[in-house]
Design a protein around this motif. Structure first.
Motif, mmCIF file in Angstrom:
data_model
loop_
_atom_site.group_PDB
_atom_site.id
_atom_site.type_symbol
_atom_site.label_atom_id
_atom_site.label_comp_id
_atom_site.label_asym_id
_atom_site.label_seq_id
_atom_site.Cartn_x
_atom_site.Cartn_y
_atom_site.Cartn_z
ATOM 1 N N ARG A 256 141.664 -21.105 50.868
ATOM 2 C CA ARG A 256 140.282 -20.709 51.115
ATOM 3 C C ARG A 256 139.578 -20.115 49.896
ATOM 4 N NH1 ARG A 256 138.054 -21.155 55.853
ATOM 5 N NH2 ARG A 256 139.352 -21.635 57.670
ATOM 6 N N ASP A 257 140.246 -19.245 49.147
ATOM 7 C CA ASP A 257 139.548 -18.627 48.026
ATOM 8 C C ASP A 257 140.329 -18.699 46.724
ATOM 9 O OD1 ASP A 257 140.093 -15.639 49.879
ATOM 10 O OD2 ASP A 257 141.467 -16.505 48.435
ATOM 11 N N GLY A 258 141.193 -19.716 46.582
ATOM 12 C CA GLY A 258 141.808 -19.962 45.282
ATOM 13 C C GLY A 258 142.706 -18.865 44.782
ATOM 14 N N LEU A 259 143.541 -18.300 45.647
ATOM 15 C CA LEU A 259 144.448 -17.253 45.200
ATOM 16 C C LEU A 259 145.444 -17.777 44.178
ATOM 17 C CD1 LEU A 259 145.396 -14.298 45.566
ATOM 18 C CD2 LEU A 259 146.902 -15.112 47.402
ATOM 19 N N ASP A 260 145.735 -19.088 44.219
ATOM 20 C CA ASP A 260 146.653 -19.652 43.231
ATOM 21 C C ASP A 260 146.122 -19.508 41.815
ATOM 22 O OD1 ASP A 260 144.601 -21.304 43.994
ATOM 23 O OD2 ASP A 260 145.739 -23.164 43.750
ATOM 24 N N VAL A 261 144.795 -19.606 41.655
ATOM 25 C CA VAL A 261 144.190 -19.428 40.331
ATOM 26 C C VAL A 261 144.350 -17.991 39.860
ATOM 27 C CG1 VAL A 261 142.039 -19.603 39.017
ATOM 28 C CG2 VAL A 261 142.543 -21.272 40.808
ATOM 29 N N GLU A 262 144.210 -17.046 40.787
ATOM 30 C CA GLU A 262 144.408 -15.639 40.439
ATOM 31 C C GLU A 262 145.856 -15.375 40.046
ATOM 32 O OE1 GLU A 262 143.859 -11.437 40.076
ATOM 33 O OE2 GLU A 262 142.571 -13.195 39.895
ATOM 34 N N PHE A 263 146.799 -15.978 40.757
ATOM 35 C CA PHE A 263 148.210 -15.830 40.407
ATOM 36 C C PHE A 263 148.484 -16.411 39.022
ATOM 37 C CE2 PHE A 263 149.518 -15.565 45.078
ATOM 38 C CZ PHE A 263 149.744 -14.206 44.991
ATOM 39 N N MET A 264 147.876 -17.557 38.699
ATOM 40 C CA MET A 264 148.067 -18.152 37.373
ATOM 41 C C MET A 264 147.543 -17.232 36.273
ATOM 42 S SD MET A 264 147.061 -22.132 38.021
ATOM 43 C CE MET A 264 147.758 -23.049 39.401
ATOM 44 N N ARG A 265 146.403 -16.613 36.529
ATOM 45 C CA ARG A 265 145.848 -15.687 35.532
ATOM 46 C C ARG A 265 146.786 -14.507 35.314
ATOM 47 N NH1 ARG A 265 143.382 -11.031 35.160
ATOM 48 N NH2 ARG A 265 143.536 -10.685 37.410
ATOM 49 N N LEU A 266 147.315 -13.957 36.404
ATOM 50 C CA LEU A 266 148.246 -12.845 36.272
ATOM 51 C C LEU A 266 149.536 -13.281 35.581
ATOM 52 C CD1 LEU A 266 147.855 -11.143 39.772
ATOM 53 C CD2 LEU A 266 146.988 -10.315 37.595
#
Length: 412
Positions: free
Chosen positions: A362-372
């Motif tokens: 829904r809100d791209g948490l995978d992208v946030e995980f990649m950034r972290l």
């Protein structure tokens, strides 16, 4: 013969014909192949996956730094990630669940022993007055059993929110100890207590309403009321199950996203939109799995305890029977607490990973995980607390390669 200009490297495959060198700023002048497409001489027909057409991106698999790949999950990946979470964080996951299960087992053991003693005294009841004296303790024991069940459900809702911490950290391969888990979740305990109390009270109120209506109908109509009470009870179960799954992820949202009670419930309601049947299917399959496993473990233990009691006291008297039943009950409770802690940790991990999966969709948490993962920011915190901008959903839209931030393609 002229040579390619400085800075222009020939591409793999056979060399292009002279005079057809690509110029900067224009289209390459390679000879046209069959089908009208432009590709290099000697190269295979364009396809996927294979050598790409000039300018076409290659697929790059999403990274998997921890227990799951950083993309929306499949059922098998959720199960595998749950097992890995328990294995990597045994102290925090298994230890916390064991504490709650031990409390529940101790309380249920007390209630069970009291029930055995009351049942033994029932054999001596002969008059109405003695039965009235028996009825009071019996109702108290039943109320105690109901209270223990409510307490276990209350503590389970709180622990479900706390145990999402090691699951979230395991996504980025960060181990979480028992003390660290409770330290990270300490600030969210009041909100977790609030949502657990609200859900427990709402469930109890719903059950009381259905039972009250059923009693009134039977009092007014007699046995004929069963025609109304049965579909009413069935409908109540369906509604209770539907609302329960819709609010299932409120504890996880409260801890990870640092929300309040109302916002956590609203967040869970929105996350489960258009995903109820998928969540129901996963939850049902997992519940059946852990139920079967628990029975497989507990049935042999119960049979062994009964056999040992028969061997030790082949001709028991009533007092010996009661003592043997008490010992058997205690052993069963201990085994049940151990098995229950494992199954509870597994079910909680599954629930937390479904929550992660919904947020990645829904809100791209995978992208946030990649950034972290790339920056290594906040190594001691709870990953996923900062949601990225809306719109980074799966599957990717045009111009977004799987496993890469929006707007960029992986290089070949």
């Amino acid at each position: 013969m002229s040579q390619p200009e400085h800075g222009q490297q020939p591409y793999p495959g056979s060399q292009p014909g002279w005079g057809g060198q690509p110029q900067w700023g224009g289209q390459p002048g390679w000879p046209a192949g069959q089908g009208g497409g432009q590709f290099w001489q000697g190269q295979p027909t364009p396809g996927w996956p294979g050598n790409p057409v000039y300018g076409q991106p290659l697929y790059v698999a999403p990274p998997k730094p921890g227990i799951i790949p950083l993309r929306p999950l499949q059922f098998g990946e959720i199960l595998d990630g749950s097992f890995q979470t328990i294995r990597r964080n045994a102290a925090s996951m298994f230890g916390s669940a064991l504490i709650v299960q031990a409390i529940a087992a101790a309380l249920l053991g007390i209630v069970t022993v009291a029930m055995l003693q009351v049942a033994e005294s029932l054999e001596t009841v002969e008059t109405t007055a003695e039965f009235d004296e028996f009825l009071g303790p019996f109702i108290a024991i039943v109320a105690g059993a109901l209270g223990v069940s409510l307490l276990v459900g209350f503590l389970g809702a709180v622990l479900q929110g706390v145990m999402v911490v090691p699951v979230s950290r395991s996504v980025l391969n960060r181990r979480t100890g028992f003390k660290q888990m409770w330290k990270l979740a300490a600030g969210r305990i009041p909100a977790l207590l609030g949502v657990a109390a609200l859900l427990t009270f709402a469930g109890l109120l719903a059950v009381a309403a259905v039972v009250g209506i059923a009693v009134l109908l039977f009092t007014a109509m007699g046995p004929v009321a069963l025609v109304i009470v049965f579909p009413l009870g069935l409908g109540g179960v369906v509604v209770f199950l539907w609302i329960g799954l819709k609010l299932m992820f409120a504890p996880a949202a409260i801890v990870v996203e640092r929300l309040g009670v109302y916002d956590g419930l609203l967040r869970s309601w929105h996350l489960t939109k258009n995903n109820w049947w998928r969540i129901f299917g996963i939850t049902l399959v997992v519940s059946l799995m852990v139920g079967i496993i628990a029975q497989i473990v507990q049935i042999p233990v119960s049979l062994a305890a009964t056999a040992i009691g028969a061997v030790v006291t082949p001709h028991p008297d009533p007092e010996t029977i009661t003592s043997t039943m008490v010992v058997t009950t205690v052993i069963s409770m201990v085994i049940g607490a151990l098995v229950g802690s494992v199954t509870f940790a597994f079910q909680t991990s599954v629930s937390a990973l479904i929550y992660m999966d919904l947020r990645m969709r829904r809100d791209g948490l995978d992208v946030e995980f990649m950034r972290l993962m790339e920056t290594g920011a906040d190594p001691e915190g709870i990953p996923g607390s900062q949601a990225p901008a809306q719109g980074n959903t799966w599957p990717p839209s045009a111009g977004h390669a799987p496993g890469t931030p929006p707007g960029s393609w992986p290089t070949a």
